[in-house]
Design a protein around this motif. Structure first.
Motif, mmCIF file in Angstrom:
data_model
loop_
_atom_site.group_PDB
_atom_site.id
_atom_site.type_symbol
_atom_site.label_atom_id
_atom_site.label_comp_id
_atom_site.label_asym_id
_atom_site.label_seq_id
_atom_site.Cartn_x
_atom_site.Cartn_y
_atom_site.Cartn_z
ATOM 1 N N LEU A 1 13.036 9.255 -29.044
ATOM 2 C CA LEU A 1 13.131 7.968 -28.387
ATOM 3 C C LEU A 1 14.023 8.085 -27.161
ATOM 4 N N GLU A 2 13.472 7.743 -26.007
ATOM 5 C CA GLU A 2 14.267 7.687 -24.794
ATOM 6 C C GLU A 2 14.634 6.232 -24.519
ATOM 7 N N TYR A 3 15.790 6.013 -23.932
ATOM 8 C CA TYR A 3 16.242 4.652 -23.693
ATOM 9 C C TYR A 3 17.074 4.616 -22.413
ATOM 10 N N GLU A 4 17.201 3.426 -21.871
ATOM 11 C CA GLU A 4 18.050 3.202 -20.713
ATOM 12 C C GLU A 4 18.899 1.968 -20.971
ATOM 13 N N VAL A 5 20.203 2.097 -20.787
ATOM 14 C CA VAL A 5 21.148 1.001 -20.999
ATOM 15 C C VAL A 5 21.781 0.657 -19.664
ATOM 16 N N THR A 6 21.811 -0.631 -19.339
ATOM 17 C CA THR A 6 22.418 -1.102 -18.098
ATOM 18 C C THR A 6 23.517 -2.111 -18.415
ATOM 19 N N ASN A 7 24.678 -1.908 -17.839
ATOM 20 C CA ASN A 7 25.793 -2.833 -17.999
ATOM 21 C C ASN A 7 25.709 -3.892 -16.909
ATOM 22 N N ARG A 8 25.362 -5.113 -17.289
ATOM 23 C CA ARG A 8 25.244 -6.209 -16.341
ATOM 24 C C ARG A 8 26.521 -7.044 -16.265
ATOM 25 N N GLY A 9 27.562 -6.598 -16.959
ATOM 26 C CA GLY A 9 28.827 -7.310 -16.932
ATOM 27 C C GLY A 9 29.675 -6.925 -15.740
ATOM 28 N N SER A 10 30.913 -7.412 -15.737
ATOM 29 C CA SER A 10 31.809 -7.210 -14.602
ATOM 30 C C SER A 10 32.924 -6.226 -14.883
ATOM 31 N N GLU A 11 32.893 -5.567 -16.058
ATOM 32 C CA GLU A 11 33.933 -4.612 -16.410
ATOM 33 C C GLU A 11 33.330 -3.491 -17.249
ATOM 34 N N PRO A 12 33.974 -2.316 -17.281
ATOM 35 C CA PRO A 12 33.453 -1.226 -18.113
ATOM 36 C C PRO A 12 33.309 -1.668 -19.568
ATOM 37 N N ALA A 13 32.252 -1.185 -20.213
ATOM 38 C CA ALA A 13 31.951 -1.635 -21.567
ATOM 39 C C ALA A 13 31.532 -0.471 -22.446
ATOM 40 N N ASP A 14 31.860 -0.588 -23.746
ATOM 41 C CA ASP A 14 31.308 0.281 -24.772
ATOM 42 C C ASP A 14 30.123 -0.456 -25.381
ATOM 43 N N VAL A 15 28.961 0.185 -25.389
ATOM 44 C CA VAL A 15 27.724 -0.472 -25.796
ATOM 45 C C VAL A 15 27.150 0.253 -27.005
ATOM 46 N N ALA A 16 26.814 -0.503 -28.042
ATOM 47 C CA ALA A 16 26.176 0.042 -29.235
ATOM 48 C C ALA A 16 24.811 -0.603 -29.395
ATOM 49 N N VAL A 17 23.780 0.220 -29.606
ATOM 50 C CA VAL A 17 22.408 -0.267 -29.724
ATOM 51 C C VAL A 17 21.828 0.230 -31.043
ATOM 52 N N LEU A 18 21.230 -0.687 -31.790
ATOM 53 C CA LEU A 18 20.516 -0.337 -33.015
ATOM 54 C C LEU A 18 19.035 -0.568 -32.793
ATOM 55 N N PHE A 19 18.226 0.482 -33.004
ATOM 56 C CA PHE A 19 16.780 0.385 -32.914
ATOM 57 C C PHE A 19 16.202 0.260 -34.319
ATOM 58 N N GLY A 20 14.973 -0.240 -34.390
ATOM 59 C CA GLY A 20 14.316 -0.366 -35.682
ATOM 60 C C GLY A 20 12.816 -0.401 -35.535
ATOM 61 N N TRP A 21 12.127 -0.479 -36.667
ATOM 62 C CA TRP A 21 10.671 -0.494 -36.699
ATOM 63 C C TRP A 21 10.162 -1.840 -36.203
ATOM 64 N N SER A 22 9.195 -1.839 -35.336
ATOM 65 C CA SER A 22 8.666 -3.069 -34.748
ATOM 66 C C SER A 22 7.636 -3.755 -35.628
ATOM 67 N N GLY A 23 7.188 -3.076 -36.658
ATOM 68 C CA GLY A 23 6.144 -3.636 -37.513
ATOM 69 C C GLY A 23 4.768 -3.090 -37.208
ATOM 70 N N SER A 24 4.645 -2.299 -36.144
ATOM 71 C CA SER A 24 3.375 -1.672 -35.812
ATOM 72 C C SER A 24 3.604 -0.187 -35.591
ATOM 73 N N GLY A 25 2.533 0.584 -35.705
ATOM 74 C CA GLY A 25 2.685 2.024 -35.543
ATOM 75 C C GLY A 25 3.383 2.640 -36.745
ATOM 76 N N GLY A 26 3.813 3.885 -36.564
ATOM 77 C CA GLY A 26 4.452 4.596 -37.654
ATOM 78 C C GLY A 26 5.793 3.995 -38.011
ATOM 79 N N ARG A 27 6.085 3.906 -39.305
ATOM 80 C CA ARG A 27 7.358 3.362 -39.774
ATOM 81 C C ARG A 27 8.459 4.401 -39.619
ATOM 82 N N LEU A 28 9.648 3.968 -39.231
ATOM 83 C CA LEU A 28 10.782 4.877 -39.071
ATOM 84 C C LEU A 28 11.404 5.191 -40.420
#
Length: 261
Positions: A6-33
């Motif tokens: 899985l490739e991803y791109e994260v963009t900080n749209r805030g006004s200060e440096p941030a630590d960002v945590a992202v959780l991905f999951g199964w969308s309900g279609s295609g192969g289940r994770l």
């Protein structure tokens, strides 16, 4: 799944440096994770974007989730961060990832990020929240403090806690109450306030206690963040207890108590 990465791109749209945590999951279609992959990007500059990839098979085990859990309805977008998942095809070009969706995005200012280890913060004090415990609608999340500095730290009473929404703004109408017994007894957050000294290397703990109770009186409150100050005037730390307060509008805060000898 037609792609193992899985490739991803994260963009900080805030006004200060941030630590960002992202959780991905199964969308309900295609192969289940087999697991729900998660990624963390630290100190992402304002306006900056970063790309990365995570294995969808043979990756790390599913991460611990806070007691508020993962939302089961539509994901409320984080107004400070945007995330775009994609998978890499045979040519290596990015394309939409089948079967994958963004389940949760959380961001905290890097200057307020909680710390469980590593270098001691400039304040000389670590503060972080644990995974918590939930039973029959009662939630308890522990707050942990470590004096990693060189001088004594005096605690006297309760941490200061401010409940924040996805945009890190204070949530109106939420009452923070002193003592876990203001919500329920037997939570381990019932100790009376006392004054004590935490020496270098010493630890203390507190707790956040609430009920996820709903009625028709008002809209339920779901606030992912809490800004914690160990003492009045202390450097703030933003933790992510996933406060699903229901319609109670109340959060109990336990007194600091020493840990260990």
């Amino acid at each position: 799944m037609s792609a193992d990465c899985l490739e991803y791109e994260v963009t900080n749209r805030g006004s200060e440096p941030a630590d960002v945590a992202v959780l991905f999951g199964w969308s309900g279609s295609g192969g289940r994770l087999s697991v729900d992959p998660s990624v963390t990007q630290r100190a992402l500059a304002p306006g900056a974007s970063v790309r990365g990839r995570v294995q969808l098979t043979g990756g790390p085990v599913e991460p611990d989730r806070p007691v508020g859990g993962v939302p089961t309805g539509p994901v409320r977008p984080d107004p400070l961060v945007s995330v775009a998942p994609s998978s890499s095809g045979p040519s290596g070009a990015a394309r939409p990832a089948p079967g994958v969706k963004v389940v949760r995005v959380r961001s905290v200012p890097t200057a307020e990020a909680p710390s469980e280890g590593g270098a001691c913060p400039a304040s000389g004090v670590r503060v972080y929240a644990d995974r918590g415990d939930a039973a029959m609608g009662l939630r308890v999340v522990g707050l942990h403090l470590e004096n990693c500095g060189t001088g004594d730290l005096v605690l006297d009473g309760f941490p200061q806690v401010e409940v924040l929404d996805e945009a890190h703004a204070a949530v109106p109408g939420v009452r923070t109450l002193e003592g876990g017994s203001a919500i329920a007894t037997g939570t381990g957050a019932d100790a009376p306030a006392s004054r004590f000294t935490v020496p270098p290397g010493g630890r203390a703990r507190s707790s956040l206690v609430w009920r996820n109770t709903n009625d028709a009186s008002s809209d339920p409150v779901n606030a992912p963040y809490a800004r914690v100050r160990a003492t009045p005037g202390a450097a703030p730390v933003m933790v992510t207890p996933e406060l699903d307060l229901g319609t109670t509008g109340k959060l109990g805060v336990g007194a600091w108590v020493p840990v260990g000898p």
